[in-house]
Structure formats: C-alpha cells, structure tokens
Design a protein around this motif. Structure first.
Motif, short mmCIF file in Angstrom:
data_model
loop_
_atom_site.label_atom_id
_atom_site.label_comp_id
_atom_site.label_asym_id
_atom_site.label_seq_id
_atom_site.Cartn_x
_atom_site.Cartn_y
_atom_site.Cartn_z
N LEU A 36 0.81 -1.22 0.00
CA LEU A 36 0.00 0.00 0.00
C LEU A 36 0.84 1.27 0.00
CD1 LEU A 36 -2.93 -1.02 2.37
CD2 LEU A 36 -2.87 -1.01 -0.13
N GLU A 37 2.14 1.14 0.06
CA GLU A 37 3.03 2.31 0.00
C GLU A 37 3.49 2.62 -1.42
OE1 GLU A 37 3.58 4.33 2.67
OE2 GLU A 37 2.09 3.01 3.59
N THR A 38 3.27 1.70 -2.35
CA THR A 38 3.61 1.94 -3.76
C THR A 38 2.31 2.09 -4.53
OG1 THR A 38 3.64 -0.41 -4.32
CG2 THR A 38 5.73 0.57 -3.56
N TYR A 39 2.38 2.71 -5.71
CA TYR A 39 1.15 2.93 -6.47
C TYR A 39 1.43 3.23 -7.93
CZ TYR A 39 2.38 7.83 -5.45
OH TYR A 39 3.04 9.04 -5.32
N TRP A 40 0.38 3.00 -8.74
CA TRP A 40 0.37 3.43 -10.13
C TRP A 40 -0.30 4.79 -10.16
CZ3 TRP A 40 -4.24 4.48 -12.70
CH2 TRP A 40 -4.10 4.87 -14.03
N GLN A 41 0.18 5.68 -11.02
CA GLN A 41 -0.43 7.01 -11.15
C GLN A 41 -0.65 7.35 -12.61
OE1 GLN A 41 1.56 10.22 -9.08
NE2 GLN A 41 0.50 11.75 -10.29
N SER A 42 -1.82 7.90 -12.90
CA SER A 42 -2.11 8.35 -14.26
C SER A 42 -1.44 9.69 -14.52
CB SER A 42 -3.62 8.49 -14.47
OG SER A 42 -4.14 9.56 -13.70
N ASP A 43 -1.25 9.99 -15.79
CA ASP A 43 -0.73 11.29 -16.21
C ASP A 43 -1.79 11.89 -17.15
OD1 ASP A 43 0.55 13.52 -17.20
OD2 ASP A 43 2.44 12.48 -17.56
N PRO A 44 -2.68 12.74 -16.61
CA PRO A 44 -3.79 13.25 -17.43
C PRO A 44 -3.32 14.08 -18.63
CG PRO A 44 -3.69 14.41 -15.34
CD PRO A 44 -2.69 13.28 -15.26
N ARG A 45 -2.13 14.64 -18.58
CA ARG A 45 -1.63 15.43 -19.70
C ARG A 45 -1.34 14.55 -20.92
NH1 ARG A 45 3.58 17.38 -17.66
NH2 ARG A 45 3.43 15.38 -16.64
N MET A 46 -1.08 13.27 -20.68
CA MET A 46 -0.70 12.37 -21.77
C MET A 46 -1.82 11.38 -22.13
SD MET A 46 2.26 13.52 -22.36
CE MET A 46 2.93 12.33 -23.49
N SER A 47 -2.94 11.42 -21.41
CA SER A 47 -4.03 10.48 -21.68
C SER A 47 -4.70 10.84 -23.00
CB SER A 47 -5.03 10.51 -20.52
OG SER A 47 -4.41 10.03 -19.35
N ASP A 48 -5.28 9.82 -23.63
CA ASP A 48 -5.79 10.04 -24.99
C ASP A 48 -7.23 10.57 -25.07
OD1 ASP A 48 -7.42 7.84 -24.53
OD2 ASP A 48 -6.29 6.51 -25.83
N GLY A 49 -7.90 10.75 -23.94
CA GLY A 49 -9.23 11.34 -23.96
C GLY A 49 -10.36 10.37 -24.19
N THR A 50 -10.08 9.07 -24.29
CA THR A 50 -11.15 8.08 -24.42
C THR A 50 -11.64 7.70 -23.03
OG1 THR A 50 -9.59 6.25 -24.41
CG2 THR A 50 -10.17 7.16 -26.56
N PHE A 71 -7.44 3.18 -3.61
CA PHE A 71 -7.16 4.32 -4.48
C PHE A 71 -6.32 5.37 -3.77
CE2 PHE A 71 -11.19 2.58 -6.03
CZ PHE A 71 -10.90 2.42 -7.37
N GLY A 72 -5.71 6.25 -4.56
CA GLY A 72 -4.98 7.39 -4.01
C GLY A 72 -3.55 7.05 -3.66
N THR A 73 -2.83 8.08 -3.29
CA THR A 73 -1.46 7.92 -2.84
C THR A 73 -1.46 7.56 -1.36
OG1 THR A 73 -1.26 10.22 -2.18
CG2 THR A 73 -0.71 9.69 -4.49
N PRO A 74 -0.34 7.11 -0.80
CA PRO A 74 -0.28 6.83 0.63
C PRO A 74 -0.64 8.06 1.48
CG PRO A 74 1.57 5.79 -0.45
CD PRO A 74 0.90 6.66 -1.49
N ASN A 130 -6.94 12.38 -13.09
CA ASN A 130 -5.65 12.34 -12.40
C ASN A 130 -5.87 11.49 -11.16
OD1 ASN A 130 -2.99 12.87 -11.82
ND2 ASN A 130 -3.39 14.86 -10.91
N LEU A 131 -5.40 10.26 -11.16
CA LEU A 131 -5.69 9.36 -10.06
C LEU A 131 -4.53 8.41 -9.82
CD1 LEU A 131 -7.03 6.14 -10.91
CD2 LEU A 131 -8.06 7.83 -12.42
N ALA A 132 -4.60 7.73 -8.68
CA ALA A 132 -3.60 6.73 -8.32
C ALA A 132 -4.32 5.50 -7.77
CB ALA A 132 -2.63 7.28 -7.28
N ILE A 133 -3.73 4.33 -7.99
CA ILE A 133 -4.22 3.08 -7.42
C ILE A 133 -3.07 2.43 -6.68
CG2 ILE A 133 -5.24 0.81 -7.84
CD1 ILE A 133 -6.52 1.96 -10.37
N ARG A 134 -3.23 2.28 -5.36
CA ARG A 134 -2.18 1.67 -4.53
C ARG A 134 -2.20 0.16 -4.60
NH1 ARG A 134 -3.33 3.08 1.02
NH2 ARG A 134 -5.37 3.64 0.27
N SER A 135 -3.40 -0.41 -4.70
CA SER A 135 -3.47 -1.87 -4.74
C SER A 135 -4.77 -2.29 -5.41
CB SER A 135 -3.41 -2.44 -3.32
OG SER A 135 -3.31 -3.85 -3.35
N PHE A 136 -4.67 -3.26 -6.29
CA PHE A 136 -5.81 -3.85 -6.99
C PHE A 136 -5.71 -5.35 -6.73
CE2 PHE A 136 -8.60 -2.83 -10.82
CZ PHE A 136 -9.31 -4.01 -10.76
#
Length: 164
Positions: A36-50, A71-74, A130-136
């Motif tokens: 739960l201390e690591t996460y994936w984060q989106s980059d909305p500036r580079m997302s394709d808009g779909t 969800f979210g950062t730690p 703009n979001l983060a997922i710590r664990s799925f």
C-alpha cells in the motif's frame, strides 16, 4: 478439526491501462505488488481522452470471491472520479458488480457466490482523470483439504463462529 477449508487468496494477474497514460516512476506493476506504500499514477496530460479504465487479466477463468481496490497515494491524494467495477469471462461481455463514488479511497466488493471471471475492470466516468491506485486485489477461493497427515500446525487450532 479435519475436513474441507476454503481460504481466499490473491489470484495471479496482470493489469493493462486503457485511455490513461502512466506517470513514471509510478508504473502499473506497483498497483499489483500488494504494497500500500507503492502505487500506479495516471498522467492526465498524456491520456488520450477516451473512456478510461484499468483491466486486470487473471489469465484464465476463475471462481472469484472478492475485489479490493485501494485508491490514491499513501498520503491520501489523487482519489478517483466516479466509476464502476465489472467482471467478464471473455473480455467482451461485462457484468456490473459495483459502483464507485467519486473520492472513494477504498472499494471492497464481495461477489455473489459462483462468480466466474477472467477479467476485472474498473472504469472511470471522467475523461483524463488524475488518479492513483495503490493496490488492486482479486481474491479467489481455494479449497484446501485438511487431513490427519497434513494437520500438523504445532499449536492448537480452534474455530469460533463469528470470530476471525
């Protein structure tokens, strides 16, 4: 106590992100590492808009019990927009399992008995979130057989109804 015991355990899986770019160094495997201390984060500036979503492939159809998403950062930032969680046996036909409220830090979905799926998807209503997922985490039941030969715990084992 001898007999059958069913325990939930994390399923083997891999994830793919659609309609969302990844902001390095917060890469996809970090949402699957159970930490739960690591996460994936989106980059909305580079997302394709779909219509964005994250899809987890369990590599085969399995009996599933539960889906847990953190969800979210730690520190609590980058919580998700509203969305939904769906399951599928083929990646084309999806079954709605739960709705996600905007800003929800955790989602725990107990699935109906007999739920079969190879794919689990969380989709988001906002374009370029703009979001983060710590664990799925996707959990499946694994039946274990406890026999006299395989029941050497070294300590007394008891079960009490209603206590974990």
């Amino acid at each position: 106590m001898l007999g059958a015991l069913t325990m939930a355990r994390p399923a083997n899986m891999r994830a793919t992100v659609f309609g969302l770019a990844t902001k390095p160094p917060y890469v996809v495997p970090q949402m699957l590492d159970g930490n739960l201390e690591t996460y994936w984060q989106s980059d909305p500036r580079m997302s394709d808009g779909t219509s964005p979503f994250v899809r987890v492939d369990l590599e085969s159809v399995r009996s599933l019990d539960r889906i847990d998403i953190y969800f979210g950062t730690p520190a609590g930032g980058l919580l998700p927009p509203s969305g939904e969680v769906d399951t599928s046996v083929d990646g084309a036909n999806w079954r709605h399992q739960a709705s996600l409220a905007a800003g929800q830090p955790e989602m725990h979905v107990s699935l109906p008995a007999g739920t079969q799926a190879q794919y689990v998807r969380v989709s988001f209503d906002a374009v370029k979130p703009n979001l983060a997922i710590r664990s799925f985490q996707v959990r499946q039941s694994v039946p274990l057989q406890i026999t006299r030969e395989a029941a050497d715990f070294g300590v007394p084992v008891t079960a009490q109804e209603g206590h974990h």
